[in-house]
Design an enzyme around this catalytic site. Structure first.
Site, short mmCIF file in Angstrom:
data_model
loop_
_atom_site.label_atom_id
_atom_site.label_comp_id
_atom_site.label_asym_id
_atom_site.label_seq_id
_atom_site.Cartn_x
_atom_site.Cartn_y
_atom_site.Cartn_z
CB CYS A 141 -19.26 -10.26 4.63
SG CYS A 141 -18.88 -11.27 3.17
CG ASP B 278 -2.01 1.05 1.17
OD1 ASP B 278 -2.40 1.43 0.06
OD2 ASP B 278 -2.45 1.51 2.24
CB CYS C 131 -16.31 1.48 9.79
SG CYS C 131 -17.97 0.75 9.91
CB CYS D 36 -16.49 5.61 3.51
SG CYS D 36 -15.67 4.14 4.18
#
Length: 368
Positions: free
Chosen positions: A263, A149, A256, A229
């Site tokens: 899921c 990243d 979050c 978000c």
């Protein structure tokens, strides 16, 4: 970046690509990676989706996403002579999450699970360097560069195209046998390895992540508006959080996990054995008022080597102020906010004032 003293040496070395690929994957697992796939250095197919995302303004103020589009689409422009990209993942769950039906204590400070321990980036890059060293011992010198990243890379797209999972409707990568609680890393190499193939998608008609999002940030399947978000608002964004989103943030003060917790595929989520992901400073069970006592030196000491350092002290306290405003009424909360208001900058004060108003409104409602 490691380079060869002689390109002819690299070209002269002969190896069986299939055998070497299998060996590399085995070495990656031995080093503690949860999975390893080999991707083509090509992410052109991702550009149209990113462009639509940018055109809609869903990137908020993350203007860096507009830059280096050519390098994102063609990794060989980022690292010349890249022939194959070794994609890996590391699971980060320390314990199996509680069912989504179990509510969190409203006075707790909820921090995204990946951020409760040490920053994973150094661990990821360190292990990728170890993997490169192992490969070098076997095949001789070659060009390599590790990423976590840390560059303009479509890392999720590369991993998806090589079968590490599929992009869920919440825009995160999902692995059929491991869920989505993992982080990604890449090792760009000049080696010609065997590429893996994409897997199939398995979200079907499920919209659980879309329905559960506290601020309705998933505006449609596979499209997330960062401006709504909670992860973006509490980590990246440094300004005044829109008032209409503050109640939805609840007591989430850094990131979050809600769309992942709901899921169904995360019933298969794996627990990590990487110590860096284990919570430090009790950040998995700390209260909002505990954290409100932190001054800036305490924040800096307590977040050394932590992803939380990224948000900065004032923004961190802004987030906690919102959490305190969303907590059940407490005269202690109101008094604490009032007595410490002048310790913070104007942006934090805006949220303190809102939190006090929210607390007093709950008190008044209870009296009716």
């Amino acid at each position: 970046m490691t380079t060869s003293n002689s390109s002819s040496q690299i070209q002269a070395y002969q190896y069986d690509s299939s055998e070497l690929t299998a060996w590399i994957k085995a070495q990656a697992l031995e080093l503690g990676f949860s999975d390893c796939v080999i991707a083509k250095p090509d992410a052109q197919a991702e550009l149209p989706r990113l462009q639509e995302y940018l055109d809609r303004g869903y990137h908020a103020d993350m203007d860096y996403l507009k830059e280096n589009l050519e390098k994102r689409a063609d990794p060989t422009l980022l690292v010349p002579n890249t022939q194959s990209i070794i994609c890996v993942r590391m699971d980060y769950l320390v314990e199996t999450p509680k069912p989504r039906t179990v509510p969190y204590a409203p006075n707790s400070a909820i921090i995204a699970r990946y951020a409760r321990g040490r920053d994973y980036h150094k661990t990821m890059r360190g292990r990728l360097k170890q993997l490169a060293a192992k490969i070098r011992q076997r095949v001789g010198d070659f060009e390599s560069r590790p990423f976590a990243d840390s560059a303009p890379i479509f890392e999720k797209s590369l991993a998806e195209n090589a079968g590490m999972g599929w992009t869920g409707k919440h825009t995160l990568l999902i692995h059929k046998k491991s869920g989505s609680f993992f982080v990604l890393g890449e090792l760009f190499t000049s080696l010609k390895l065997e590429f893996d193939e994409p897997t199939t998608k398995h979200c079907g008609s499920c919209n659980a992540c879309i329905d559960i999002c506290p601020t309705q940030a998933i505006v449609e399947p596979y499209m997330l508006d960062a401006r709504r978000c909670i992860a973006y608002l509490t980590i990246e964004y440094k300004g005044v959080i829109p008032e209409e989103l503050r109640r939805g943030i609840g007591n989430r003060i850094f990131g979050c996990d809600d769309c992942q917790l709901i899921c169904p595929w995360n019933s298969f989520a794996k627990k990590t054995n990487v110590e860096d992901f284990y919570p430090r400073h009790g950040l998995d069970q700390v209260t909002l008022l505990d954290l409100w006592q932190w001054d800036e030196p305490t924040f800096l000491v307590s977040t050394e080597g932590s992803p939380i350092r990224r948000t900065g002290y004032q923004s961190f306290m802004r987030n906690i102020a919102i959490g305190l405003g969303n907590a059940p009424y407490s005269s202690n909360i109101v008094q604490t906010l009032k007595s410490t208001r002048e310790n913070f900058d104007e942006i934090v004060q805006v949220h303190i004032d809102w939190a006090i108003q929210e607390q007093l409104a709950k008190r008044d409602q209870a009296l009716i």
